[in-house]
Write a protein that holds these residues in place. Sequence first.
Motif, mmCIF file in Angstrom:
data_model
loop_
_atom_site.group_PDB
_atom_site.id
_atom_site.type_symbol
_atom_site.label_atom_id
_atom_site.label_comp_id
_atom_site.label_asym_id
_atom_site.label_seq_id
_atom_site.Cartn_x
_atom_site.Cartn_y
_atom_site.Cartn_z
ATOM 1 N N LEU A 61 38.684 -47.741 -8.347
ATOM 2 C CA LEU A 61 39.485 -48.116 -9.519
ATOM 3 C C LEU A 61 38.595 -48.533 -10.675
ATOM 4 C CD1 LEU A 61 42.349 -50.064 -7.751
ATOM 5 C CD2 LEU A 61 42.495 -47.833 -8.867
ATOM 6 N N GLY A 62 37.474 -49.188 -10.345
ATOM 7 C CA GLY A 62 36.540 -49.632 -11.372
ATOM 8 C C GLY A 62 35.940 -48.459 -12.132
ATOM 9 N N VAL A 63 35.494 -47.446 -11.392
ATOM 10 C CA VAL A 63 34.881 -46.272 -12.031
ATOM 11 C C VAL A 63 35.909 -45.580 -12.934
ATOM 12 C CG1 VAL A 63 33.960 -43.952 -11.617
ATOM 13 C CG2 VAL A 63 33.156 -45.875 -10.235
ATOM 14 N N ILE A 64 37.121 -45.379 -12.413
ATOM 15 C CA ILE A 64 38.166 -44.713 -13.211
ATOM 16 C C ILE A 64 38.470 -45.525 -14.468
ATOM 17 C CG2 ILE A 64 40.602 -43.992 -13.233
ATOM 18 C CD1 ILE A 64 40.317 -43.514 -10.179
ATOM 19 N N GLY A 65 38.658 -46.842 -14.294
ATOM 20 C CA GLY A 65 39.000 -47.699 -15.429
ATOM 21 C C GLY A 65 37.919 -47.728 -16.488
ATOM 22 N N VAL A 66 36.658 -47.816 -16.048
ATOM 23 C CA VAL A 66 35.556 -47.884 -17.013
ATOM 24 C C VAL A 66 35.464 -46.562 -17.787
ATOM 25 C CG1 VAL A 66 33.026 -48.013 -17.241
ATOM 26 C CG2 VAL A 66 34.226 -49.675 -15.814
ATOM 27 N N GLN A 67 35.687 -45.453 -17.083
ATOM 28 C CA GLN A 67 35.700 -44.152 -17.771
ATOM 29 C C GLN A 67 36.793 -44.104 -18.838
ATOM 30 O OE1 GLN A 67 33.551 -41.572 -17.715
ATOM 31 N NE2 GLN A 67 32.305 -42.934 -16.466
ATOM 32 N N ILE A 68 37.983 -44.612 -18.472
ATOM 33 C CA ILE A 68 39.093 -44.628 -19.446
ATOM 34 C C ILE A 68 38.719 -45.485 -20.653
ATOM 35 C CG2 ILE A 68 41.495 -45.382 -19.824
ATOM 36 C CD1 ILE A 68 42.047 -44.600 -16.899
ATOM 37 N N ILE A 69 38.142 -46.682 -20.379
ATOM 38 C CA ILE A 69 37.735 -47.578 -21.470
ATOM 39 C C ILE A 69 36.751 -46.876 -22.404
ATOM 40 C CG2 ILE A 69 36.319 -49.637 -21.976
ATOM 41 C CD1 ILE A 69 37.604 -50.960 -19.524
ATOM 42 N N LYS A 70 35.785 -46.174 -21.804
ATOM 43 C CA LYS A 70 34.767 -45.515 -22.619
ATOM 44 C C LYS A 70 35.344 -44.334 -23.402
ATOM 45 C CE LYS A 70 30.495 -46.728 -20.338
ATOM 46 N NZ LYS A 70 29.368 -46.267 -19.490
ATOM 47 N N ARG A 71 36.139 -43.498 -22.727
ATOM 48 C CA ARG A 71 36.641 -42.292 -23.408
ATOM 49 C C ARG A 71 37.657 -42.634 -24.484
ATOM 50 N NH1 ARG A 71 36.206 -37.736 -18.664
ATOM 51 N NH2 ARG A 71 34.091 -38.404 -18.208
ATOM 52 N N LYS A 72 38.475 -43.645 -24.237
ATOM 53 C CA LYS A 72 39.491 -44.015 -25.244
ATOM 54 C C LYS A 72 38.936 -45.062 -26.195
ATOM 55 C CE LYS A 72 43.176 -42.140 -22.895
ATOM 56 N NZ LYS A 72 44.318 -41.429 -23.311
ATOM 57 N N ASN A 73 37.669 -45.448 -25.961
ATOM 58 C CA ASN A 73 37.015 -46.436 -26.820
ATOM 59 C C ASN A 73 37.857 -47.712 -26.953
ATOM 60 O OD1 ASN A 73 34.958 -47.401 -28.345
ATOM 61 N ND2 ASN A 73 35.636 -46.431 -30.262
ATOM 62 N N ILE A 74 38.330 -48.196 -25.796
ATOM 63 C CA ILE A 74 39.149 -49.414 -25.799
ATOM 64 C C ILE A 74 38.266 -50.623 -26.078
ATOM 65 C CG2 ILE A 74 40.607 -50.910 -24.358
ATOM 66 C CD1 ILE A 74 41.442 -48.319 -22.876
#
Lengths: 185, 137
Positions: B49-62
Amino acid sequence: MNWIYEPWPWYIAGPLIALVMFVLLLVGKQFGMSSNLRTACAAMGGGKSANFFRFDWKAERWNLIVVLGAVIGGFIASNYMSNNTVAINPEIAQQLSEDYQIKSAGDNYLPPEIFATEMLSDPFIIAVLLIGGLLVGFGARYAGGCTSGHAISGLSNLQMPSLIAVIGFFIGGLVMIHLIFPLIF
Amino acid sequence: MRYITYLVVGIFFGIVMFKSEAASWFRIYEMFYFGSFHMYGIIGSALVLGVIGVQIIKRKNIKPLDGSKMSLNPKNKGFSRYMYGGIIFGLGWALSGACPGPMYVLAGAGYVSILVVIFGALLGTFLYGLIKDKLPH
């Protein structure tokens, strides 16, 4: 209400730990439970002895508040949400009992053979606890993080240094349990 | 208000550590014997879940709620400090059956002896600060 008292399975606990990491990220912080040791050293005046503790520790007070929370969480969980026993793999429990006379698996949360307060009168037990802690504190700062900072935060961010550190954690742990335990216990 | 957030996160973390038995000496011992999937499942599922979430944060620039920068700095490159430091940490993790988070949880749970471990961890951190410059990093 049984689920409160039963041990929480890995597929509940793992995602909740990920949640803790994301909440901290969302408030601009990083999940890591060993940095507070450095903050505490600095707060106690460590800066007088080493540059490593000369930093604006007040800006890192937040991680001491997380620690305070963890203490309160431990109090709540053990007093109101648990029967304080841990059942492990019966073969391992059997082996612990035969090899080390630690017979409390299934009856306690920590083995009283090591952690009972009365055991603090035994210099060997004091040494085990003190040296164990010392290695954890020294190793965590040397490696730049612990289980949370490297194995969870760092690996989630696909950091090679964290992978090296986690491999190190396991080399150290396996050496201790398989090679050193038989010599000292 | 911020401090309330940190306190609540800490309390939640403490309960999860205790209830998942990740703070138990027995679970750490069992893990190093590969006797159960439990600990691997906890770390593994947090990680997926951490890897998926961090990828989302980076790609969506959250961004964090206050608009500052995400604390997702890359770690400094290197090998020695991570490997040697990691091994030293692992030796202590197995010997005391506790890593830095669970230590505090166990103190809250009323185990007086864990205070010796916490004192040791502070001492170890202090010792590292003293000899840091003499170690290979």
